[in-house]
Design a protein around this motif. Structure first.
Motif, PDB file in Angstrom:
ATOM      1  N   PHE A 195       0.675  -1.121  -0.163  1.00 19.44           N
ATOM      2  CA  PHE A 195       0.110   0.090   0.025  1.00 19.44           C
ATOM      3  C   PHE A 195       0.996   1.202   0.193  1.00 19.44           C
ATOM      4  O   PHE A 195       2.153   1.344   0.189  1.00 19.44           O
ATOM      5  N   LEU A 196       0.518   2.466  -0.181  1.00 19.42           N
ATOM      6  CA  LEU A 196       1.017   3.797  -0.125  1.00 19.42           C
ATOM      7  C   LEU A 196       1.767   3.795  -1.532  1.00 19.42           C
ATOM      8  O   LEU A 196       3.034   4.451  -1.409  1.00 19.42           O
ATOM      9  N   THR A 197       1.184   3.267  -2.575  1.00 19.75           N
ATOM     10  CA  THR A 197       1.977   3.414  -3.880  1.00 19.75           C
ATOM     11  C   THR A 197       0.950   3.477  -4.883  1.00 19.75           C
ATOM     12  O   THR A 197      -0.185   3.270  -4.784  1.00 19.75           O
ATOM     13  N   GLY A 198       1.415   3.990  -6.068  1.00 20.33           N
ATOM     14  CA  GLY A 198       0.445   4.329  -7.372  1.00 20.33           C
ATOM     15  C   GLY A 198       1.095   3.507  -8.449  1.00 20.33           C
ATOM     16  O   GLY A 198       2.207   2.896  -8.488  1.00 20.33           O
ATOM     17  N   TYR A 199       0.125   3.229  -9.405  1.00 23.81           N
ATOM     18  CA  TYR A 199       0.136   2.497 -10.586  1.00 23.81           C
ATOM     19  C   TYR A 199      -0.351   3.143 -11.770  1.00 23.81           C
ATOM     20  O   TYR A 199      -1.481   3.737 -11.625  1.00 23.81           O
ATOM     21  N   LEU A 200       0.205   3.406 -12.856  1.00 18.70           N
ATOM     22  CA  LEU A 200      -0.443   3.959 -14.017  1.00 18.70           C
ATOM     23  C   LEU A 200      -0.831   2.822 -15.053  1.00 18.70           C
ATOM     24  O   LEU A 200       0.186   1.919 -15.159  1.00 18.70           O
ATOM     25  N   TYR A 201      -1.702   3.057 -15.593  1.00 18.99           N
ATOM     26  CA  TYR A 201      -2.286   1.905 -16.545  1.00 18.99           C
ATOM     27  C   TYR A 201      -2.851   2.432 -17.839  1.00 18.99           C
ATOM     28  O   TYR A 201      -3.661   3.633 -17.524  1.00 18.99           O
ATOM     29  N   ASN A 202      -2.413   1.864 -18.769  1.00 22.19           N
ATOM     30  CA  ASN A 202      -2.914   2.548 -20.180  1.00 22.19           C
ATOM     31  C   ASN A 202      -4.308   1.405 -20.285  1.00 22.19           C
ATOM     32  O   ASN A 202      -3.489   0.616 -21.146  1.00 22.19           O
TER      33      ASN A 202
ATOM     34  N   LYS B  52      -6.023   1.728 -23.189  1.00 22.23           N
ATOM     35  CA  LYS B  52      -6.099   1.698 -24.614  1.00 22.23           C
ATOM     36  C   LYS B  52      -5.225   0.441 -25.132  1.00 22.23           C
ATOM     37  O   LYS B  52      -5.663  -0.265 -25.927  1.00 22.23           O
ATOM     38  N   SER B  53      -4.220   0.282 -24.552  1.00 21.14           N
ATOM     39  CA  SER B  53      -3.000  -0.641 -24.648  1.00 21.14           C
ATOM     40  C   SER B  53      -3.056  -1.995 -23.822  1.00 21.14           C
ATOM     41  O   SER B  53      -2.655  -2.913 -24.120  1.00 21.14           O
ATOM     42  N   GLY B  54      -3.801  -1.876 -22.603  1.00 19.85           N
ATOM     43  CA  GLY B  54      -3.832  -2.865 -21.585  1.00 19.85           C
ATOM     44  C   GLY B  54      -2.382  -2.900 -21.090  1.00 19.85           C
ATOM     45  O   GLY B  54      -1.822  -3.870 -20.376  1.00 19.85           O
ATOM     46  N   HIS B  55      -1.588  -1.779 -21.106  1.00 23.44           N
ATOM     47  CA  HIS B  55      -0.174  -1.872 -20.539  1.00 23.44           C
ATOM     48  C   HIS B  55      -0.155  -1.090 -18.892  1.00 23.44           C
ATOM     49  O   HIS B  55      -0.802  -0.080 -19.060  1.00 23.44           O
ATOM     50  N   TRP B  56       0.696  -2.132 -18.257  1.00 26.27           N
ATOM     51  CA  TRP B  56       0.934  -1.318 -17.098  1.00 26.27           C
ATOM     52  C   TRP B  56       2.255  -0.720 -16.934  1.00 26.27           C
ATOM     53  O   TRP B  56       3.242  -1.284 -17.292  1.00 26.27           O
TER      54      TRP B  56
ATOM     55  N   PRO C 171     -13.225   4.744 -17.309  1.00 26.06           N
ATOM     56  CA  PRO C 171     -13.903   5.728 -18.158  1.00 26.06           C
ATOM     57  C   PRO C 171     -14.137   5.192 -19.496  1.00 26.06           C
ATOM     58  O   PRO C 171     -13.541   4.372 -20.060  1.00 26.06           O
ATOM     59  N   GLU C 172     -15.047   5.812 -20.185  1.00 32.51           N
ATOM     60  CA  GLU C 172     -15.492   5.389 -21.745  1.00 32.51           C
ATOM     61  C   GLU C 172     -14.085   5.733 -22.520  1.00 32.51           C
ATOM     62  O   GLU C 172     -13.785   5.058 -23.505  1.00 32.51           O
ATOM     63  N   GLN C 173     -13.745   6.683 -22.223  1.00 29.44           N
ATOM     64  CA  GLN C 173     -12.416   7.209 -23.032  1.00 29.44           C
ATOM     65  C   GLN C 173     -11.252   6.512 -22.622  1.00 29.44           C
ATOM     66  O   GLN C 173     -10.867   6.711 -21.375  1.00 29.44           O
ATOM     67  N   GLU C 174     -10.440   5.820 -23.411  1.00 24.32           N
ATOM     68  CA  GLU C 174      -9.454   5.202 -23.233  1.00 24.32           C
ATOM     69  C   GLU C 174      -8.177   5.871 -23.038  1.00 24.32           C
ATOM     70  O   GLU C 174      -8.027   6.968 -23.342  1.00 24.32           O
ATOM     71  N   GLY C 175      -7.264   5.424 -22.128  1.00 23.76           N
ATOM     72  CA  GLY C 175      -6.002   6.423 -21.837  1.00 23.76           C
ATOM     73  C   GLY C 175      -5.448   5.929 -20.553  1.00 23.76           C
ATOM     74  O   GLY C 175      -5.817   4.817 -20.212  1.00 23.76           O
ATOM     75  N   LEU C 176      -4.861   6.792 -19.976  1.00 21.83           N
ATOM     76  CA  LEU C 176      -4.126   6.479 -18.662  1.00 21.83           C
ATOM     77  C   LEU C 176      -5.002   6.743 -17.598  1.00 21.83           C
ATOM     78  O   LEU C 176      -5.993   7.666 -17.628  1.00 21.83           O
ATOM     79  N   LEU C 177      -4.975   5.894 -16.623  1.00 22.33           N
ATOM     80  CA  LEU C 177      -5.426   6.093 -15.479  1.00 22.33           C
ATOM     81  C   LEU C 177      -4.621   5.671 -14.375  1.00 22.33           C
ATOM     82  O   LEU C 177      -3.513   4.798 -14.466  1.00 22.33           O
TER      83      LEU C 177
ATOM     84  N   GLU D 166      -5.821  16.862 -12.143  1.00 19.18           N
ATOM     85  CA  GLU D 166      -7.174  16.850 -12.442  1.00 19.18           C
ATOM     86  C   GLU D 166      -7.630  16.176 -13.826  1.00 19.18           C
ATOM     87  O   GLU D 166      -8.924  15.823 -14.079  1.00 19.18           O
ATOM     88  N   ASP D 167      -6.654  15.854 -14.720  1.00 22.70           N
ATOM     89  CA  ASP D 167      -7.268  15.631 -16.202  1.00 22.70           C
ATOM     90  C   ASP D 167      -6.633  13.926 -16.369  1.00 22.70           C
ATOM     91  O   ASP D 167      -6.820  13.519 -17.391  1.00 22.70           O
ATOM     92  N   ILE D 168      -6.433  13.311 -15.323  1.00 21.77           N
ATOM     93  CA  ILE D 168      -6.323  11.817 -15.377  1.00 21.77           C
ATOM     94  C   ILE D 168      -7.206  10.901 -14.419  1.00 21.77           C
ATOM     95  O   ILE D 168      -7.377  11.510 -13.244  1.00 21.77           O
ATOM     96  N   PRO D 169      -8.125  10.089 -14.763  1.00 18.44           N
ATOM     97  CA  PRO D 169      -8.699   9.425 -14.008  1.00 18.44           C
ATOM     98  C   PRO D 169      -8.102   8.660 -12.849  1.00 18.44           C
ATOM     99  O   PRO D 169      -7.133   8.321 -13.056  1.00 18.44           O
ATOM    100  N   GLN D 170      -8.473   8.891 -11.487  1.00 18.02           N
ATOM    101  CA  GLN D 170      -8.043   8.151 -10.468  1.00 18.02           C
ATOM    102  C   GLN D 170      -8.785   7.344  -9.656  1.00 18.02           C
ATOM    103  O   GLN D 170      -9.931   7.663  -9.364  1.00 18.02           O
ATOM    104  N   TYR D 171      -8.231   6.498  -9.274  1.00 23.03           N
ATOM    105  CA  TYR D 171      -8.961   5.411  -8.250  1.00 23.03           C
ATOM    106  C   TYR D 171      -8.244   5.174  -6.866  1.00 23.03           C
ATOM    107  O   TYR D 171      -7.057   4.598  -7.020  1.00 23.03           O
TER     108      TYR D 171
END
Length: 165
Positions: free
Chosen positions: A55-62, A64-68, A107-113, A148-153
């Protein structure tokens, strides 16, 4: 002091205590709260990628490509929050698998989250959760509010299914 007065003061004290912990669990305005179904589902997700569930870590996922993204790729993509990306995982997952594992709607729009792994449910209420971790977590929440411009979970995994071995 009467029993009623003692009871009233006890209630006020309890509400004050619980109220101080609530903001630590609450998602920021730029985040969606993600609460997976159980601990083993999330732990196995990381184990299958030869990673540790931390915990206390982040991950970026694309999506669109299914790439971490690796931690170095994530730091380059979002240098303003680079300190969040502390672990490299060779996770392979489709957006459908990601959504099912973390119990989220993508989100419907694919990209980084961004997925931020928060402390497990109930962890911050224990004495063993050191003050420095609470400070680090609060600092991370402040950093994430800048995006603000990247979906966050914000992923807060329950202890359901957790076993001490």
């Amino acid at each position: 002091m009467s029993i009623a007065a003692r009871l009233w003061l006890t209630c006020i004290a309890l509400f004050t205590i619980f109220d101080t912990y609530q903001p630590l669990y609450a998602a920021t305005p730029t985040q969606q709260q993600a609460i997976p179904h159980d601990f083993p589902t999330v732990a196995n997700f990381f184990v299958q990628a030869d990673c540790q569930f931390i915990f206390l870590t982040g991950y970026l996922y694309n999506s669109k490509s299914g790439h971490w993204l690796s931690s170095s790729e994530a730091r380059q993509a979002l240098p303003e929050v680079a300190e969040l990306f502390t672990q490299d995982c060779a996770v392979q997952s489709s957006p459908v698998e990601l959504a099912a594992t973390f119990n989220i709607s993508l989100p419907e729009q694919e990209g980084l989250l961004l997925l931020y792994i928060a402390p497990l449910q109930g962890m911050m209420e224990t004495d063993t959760f050191a003050r420095r971790y609470i400070e680090r977590y609060s600092h991370h929440m402040a950093l994430l509010q800048q995006l603000e411009d990247i979906p966050q979970y914000k992923v807060t995994t329950p202890l359901t299914g957790y076993r001490l071995n």
